[in-house]
Design an enzyme around this catalytic site. Structure first.
Site, PDB file in Angstrom:
ATOM      1  N   HIS A  78       0.955  -1.177  -0.108  1.00  0.00           N
ATOM      2  CA  HIS A  78      -0.102   0.043  -0.007  1.00  0.00           C
ATOM      3  C   HIS A  78       0.882   1.202  -0.143  1.00  0.00           C
ATOM      4  O   HIS A  78       1.915   1.506   0.805  1.00  0.00           O
ATOM      5  CB  HIS A  78      -1.038   0.067   1.176  1.00  0.00           C
ATOM      6  CG  HIS A  78      -1.983  -0.839   0.976  1.00  0.00           C
ATOM      7  ND1 HIS A  78      -3.126  -0.918   0.210  1.00  0.00           N
ATOM      8  CD2 HIS A  78      -2.256  -2.303   1.886  1.00  0.00           C
ATOM      9  CE1 HIS A  78      -3.774  -1.937   0.414  1.00  0.00           C
ATOM     10  NE2 HIS A  78      -3.385  -2.510   1.363  1.00  0.00           N
ATOM     11  N   LYS A  90     -13.460   4.114   7.586  1.00  0.00           N
ATOM     12  CA  LYS A  90     -13.918   5.312   6.415  1.00  0.00           C
ATOM     13  C   LYS A  90     -15.249   5.405   6.315  1.00  0.00           C
ATOM     14  O   LYS A  90     -15.911   6.457   6.090  1.00  0.00           O
ATOM     15  CB  LYS A  90     -13.297   5.154   5.260  1.00  0.00           C
ATOM     16  CG  LYS A  90     -13.502   6.056   4.057  1.00  0.00           C
ATOM     17  CD  LYS A  90     -12.505   5.997   2.767  1.00  0.00           C
ATOM     18  CE  LYS A  90     -12.921   4.716   1.942  1.00  0.00           C
ATOM     19  NZ  LYS A  90     -13.985   4.788   1.189  1.00  0.00           N
TER      20      LYS A  90
END
Length: 904
Positions: free
Chosen positions: A151, A570
């Site tokens: 990532h 999120k």
């Protein structure tokens, strides 16, 4: 840069750290004077003094703005890099101090081992009644597997990481109390050389890294760090067991490693069948090369002559067999080594490894054959007075082969469920496939998933890519062995049809074994709040499906489920995410047990608290009873890899902590807590009302416009941090389409750190209003899950800065007056309740070392943030066209990341 505020008090064990920071801070000053100018150093000192005064008096950032705004981009970049360099040396000093403290514990000879280490874990287990027999029965069930991912959160390029290692090595050498003055001078010179070379190296690459670059980056940690420390980890465990119990059982393999680099296709068009095959080949070459080099060294060590010492008949038989198997290699043996059978066998073992690399005759067919050869040498040495003549070194290689095999790290493959669904819809010619309910789709997929019917082949790009992937996995299984492949992970998994789809596609791609089964562990990833809530139903449906149950029987009736910490946060905020993950584990375990299946969890944690970061030992202590059961599989992402595995001594410590935590959680899980039955509804309320507040904020009209203006997300999107785009391809800029990593990264840079706390205060206030304040205080005191949650939020709050966040917010124009008051009020509410429930006058009062570390950094982060706001406003005024301003902004991002020690 070597003066400190008088209020910063170091505990006695940390005084050497204070001295190191002062000394290295002075060295940074010398560097700046040499590389830039004495006037520049004076300017840095003025800014630093202002920043410290501003912190001490709680003055607004405008006191800094007057000194910093309007600078030429090149001057601004130099100033930012100066403060970043200070963070760099402080971070290094703190890591070396951890090594110093570890050595002090080991030298002390006291009855108090270092907390969270293996000695500590075993002593605690023995104190709780665990016998050596019970421990011996459990050890084969222990399976710890860190999984490295690519990532884009590592904001430091490899060239700088390598120089950092040189600096660490010089400081570690300097810990030796026997160093002479000349040697200490040499240590300082080596440090300054690496530091100066770092100053002269750009912070980031001008081009985005390829998948191959990311593979090389992760491979560095696997081959240069973990390869070295794995045997030491087992030796430490043996020593701890012997010290605690008096004897040591034969140890099985407890640790292995996984990787997503080259196999994570989710949202990354650069990953495909070719990168899967290329990664497996590259990892095979890397680890076999290490084995060959080590065997070369062993050949020199194992020079025993048959005229002086005997060797086992079994070893001589193997030597003759290898001479016949590898006649060319045998012919190259030097005549003068004819009386050295260990050396001759080592040479032929190296030849077999080369044949394995070349896919030639005489190759090893499996790592177990190399293990058998090494064990043969160990047995012969032990039987012939060789315990102190090479046995130790051979056993170290054996531990490496057991841990890394011929594949180095197991490669996972990941793809989003919608990609599979589109491919199947096209193959079946069903344009309304997405509109059909999951039960109907599962019924249609059943015959294809079990092999009764063949899923039609079509030539569109999506189907062709997936067919190539499964064909590559089938080939890899044949060529590299089953151990080289990890799991096939379905991101955004919603129902059993998503899993059956992969089973059907795998069959069509040729991934079928001799028994007609698909030799693949398929792992649904639940990563939204709704999917976590519905995960139990999905798994129940899946395990009740006869087609899938037949597949699972061939996989040992063990099902893995991956839990997504990032997207759930999120989606619904940190409170809903944490509680959803906790509840999901409890419910999933119960459902699987009822259906006779062993369920294991794969934790998709990130580096930041908002994405599940934090200490592994505390996370496992807070996990539901029975959720560990000997198994820990967890992602290690971005800057976490460097922080935990960048230095050998700290990598060893990290492995010890994980293994010790798994042993404790598995052998003696926390006692059942009857009060949890009445705490859960309180936590339900906290999570529900927290989500309401969080979603009201992020779903408000024009919020995404505010986010894009009040954070440097546009700079982050322009940075060359990783091979994967920051947003799912072909989709708009809605929050749901933004990756969790840049979401967290952007808010961290803006110092608001919204994902790590927003909504928590509203949730806690709602519980208090409902009459649960006493329960909340009880939960904070006695429930590890809730206590850990509050501690994590406190840590996030301590890294934020409302005044700096307001500067960023004002970049949004009129939107500032709509959104910033919400941030300010929710922050005050959250901070107030967190301190009250933790019974603290200030955040992190219970962790003075961490509080000190943050206070050391904040005055140095502030100038970078103030500059960042000014540069961002000017860069946007050029429509993002000014490259000089962009370079300065990238330096700001790297500087804040260094200071906060986390990115996404």
């Amino acid at each position: 840069m070597n003066e400190y505020r008088s209020s910063l008090v170091f505990a006695t064990p940390d005084l050497p750290l204070r001295d190191d920071v002062r000394r290295l801070g002075a060295l940074v000053g010398d560097l700046l004077a040499e590389q830039v100018s004495a006037e520049f150093l004076d300017e840095i000192e003025r800014v630093r003094t202002t920043a410290i005064s501003r912190r001490e008096s709680d003055a607004p950032p405008s006191t800094l703005s007057e000194q910093l705004t309007g600078r030429e981009p090149r001057d601004a970049e130099a100033l930012v890099r100066a403060f970043s360099t200070y963070f760099q040396v402080v971070n290094i000093a703190e890591r070396v101090h951890r090594i110093r403290r570890r050595r002090e514990y080991q030298r002390s000879g006291t009855d108090t081992p270092q907390p969270d280490g293996l000695h500590d874990a075993l002593r605690r287990l023995k104190a709780q009644g665990v016998t050596l027999d019970e421990l011996s029965q459990w050890l084969p069930r222990i399976d710890v597997e860190p999984v490295f991912t690519a990532h884009p959160t590592e904001a430091v390029r490899r060239a700088l990481l390598e120089k950092e290692q040189l600096m660490v090595a010089s400081l570690v050498d300097n810990l030796d109390g026997m160093r002479t003055p000349n040697e200490r001078t040499s240590d300082a010179a080596r440090f300054r050389m690496a530091l100066t070379a770092s100053w002269q190296t750009a912070d980031s690459s001008p081009v985005r890294p390829t998948v191959g670059d990311e593979r090389e980056h992760v491979g560095f940690y696997l081959t240069q760090v973990l390869y070295r420390v794995i045997p030491v980890m087992y030796e430490t465990l043996e020593h701890a067991i012997e010290e605690t119990y008096g004897s040591v059982p034969a140890l099985p393999r407890l640790l292995r490693f996984g990787t997503w680099v080259g196999g994570d296709m989710d949202g990354n068009p650069n990953v495909d069948a070719n990168t899967i095959a290329g990664t497996l080949d590259a990892q095979r070459r890397a680890v076999l090369d290490r084995y060959q080099k080590e065997l070369w060294q062993l050949a020199s060590l194992l020079s025993q002559s048959t005229t002086l010492v005997q060797v086992s008949p079994e070893l001589m038989t193997q030597l003759e067999r290898y001479r016949a198997l590898l006649p060319d290699a045998a012919a190259r043996s030097r005549p003068r080594h004819g009386d050295m059978p260990y050396r001759l066998l080592n040479d032929l073992m190296r030849a077999r490894l080369q044949a394995t690399l070349d896919d030639a005759d005489g190759a090893y067919t499996a790592p177990s054959e190399l293990e058998d050869d090494l064990q043969l040498i160990l047995d012969s040495l032990q039987a012939n007075k060789g315990l102190h003549a090479g046995w130790f070194a051979v056993r170290r290689l054996l531990w490496r082969v057991r841990s890394f095999g011929f594949h180095l790290a197991r490669l996972d493959v990941r793809q989003e469920s919608s990609v599979h669904a589109r491919a199947v819809a096209d193959a079946l010619g069903q344009t309304d496939w997405d509109a059909q309910d999951a039960t109907r789709r599962a019924a249609v997929l059943g015959p294809y998933a079990c092999g009764q019917e063949a899923l039609p082949r079509v030539q569109d790009e999506g189907n062709a890519r997936l067919d190539a992937v499964f064909a590559a996995l089938a080939d890899a299984r044949t060529r590299h062995g089953a151990d080289a492949l990890g799991s096939y992970i379905i991101s955004m998994a919603h129902n059993r049809a998503d899993v059956l789809t992969v089973l059907a596609l795998a069959r069509r791609g040729g991934l079928v074994d001799a028994a007609g089964a698909v030799p693949l562990d398929i792992v649904p990833l639940f990563e939204t709040v709704d999917d976590l809530r519905g995960g139990t139903g999905t798994v129940q449906d899946l395990l009740a499906d006869p087609v899938y149950r037949q597949h699972l029987a061939a996989r040992g009736d063990t099902q893995m489920v991956m839990l997504g910490y990032s997207d759930s946060g999120k989606d619904g905020g940190i409170a809903a995410s944490r509680w959803g993950l906790q509840r999901a584990q409890v419910e999933l375990l119960e459902a699987a047990a009822d259906l006779g299946v062993r369920l294991t969890f794969f934790h998709g944690r990130g580096g930041s608290i908002a994405r599940g970061g934090g200490k592994t030992s505390r996370a496992l202590d807070a996990a539901p009873r029975g959720s560990v059961d000997g198994r820990l599989r967890v992602t290690e992402q971005g800057e976490v890899i460097h922080r935990k595995y960048g230095i050998r001594a700290l990598a060893l410590r990290s492995l010890e902590q994980m293994t010790g935590a798994v042993l404790l959680s598995s052998l003696r899980p926390r006692a059942p807590e009857p009060r949890e039955a009445r705490w859960r509804p309180v936590m339900d309320l906290v999570a529900e009302r927290s989500t309401v507040a969080y979603r009201a904020f992020v779903a408000a009209p024009e919020f995404m416009q505010y986010f894009r203006l009040a954070t440097p997300i546009d700079v982050i999107e322009r940075m060359t941090l990783g091979s994967r785009p920051s947003r799912r391809l072909g989709q708009d800029a809605a929050l749901s389409n933004l990756r969790a990593i840049p979401w967290v990264f952007a808010w961290s840079q803006a110092r608001a750190v919204i994902p790590g706390w927003y909504g928590v205060g509203s949730g806690l206030q709602a519980a208090v209003d409902a009459g649960h304040e006493d329960s909340l205080r009880e939960m904070a005191q006695d429930w590890p899950f809730f206590r850990t949650f509050l501690d994590d939020v406190a840590m996030v709050l301590s890294k934020g800065d409302l005044n700096i966040a307001e500067l960023f917010s004002r970049l949004s124009g009129d939107l500032h007056t709509r959104f910033f008051p919400l941030i300010r009020d929710e922050l005050a509410l959250t901070k107030g309740w967190v301190k009250a429930l933790l019974q603290q006058q200030s955040l992190l009062q219970h962790d003075p070392r961490l509080a000190l570390s943050i206070r050391l950094r904040n005055p140095y982060i502030d100038p970078i943030s103030v500059l960042q706001v000014d540069l961002l406003q000017r860069w946007r005024a050029t429509d993002g066209e000014d490259e000089a301003l962009l370079r300065a902004l990238v330096a700001c991002v790297n500087g804040v990341s260094q200071g906060l020690q986390n990115t996404g």
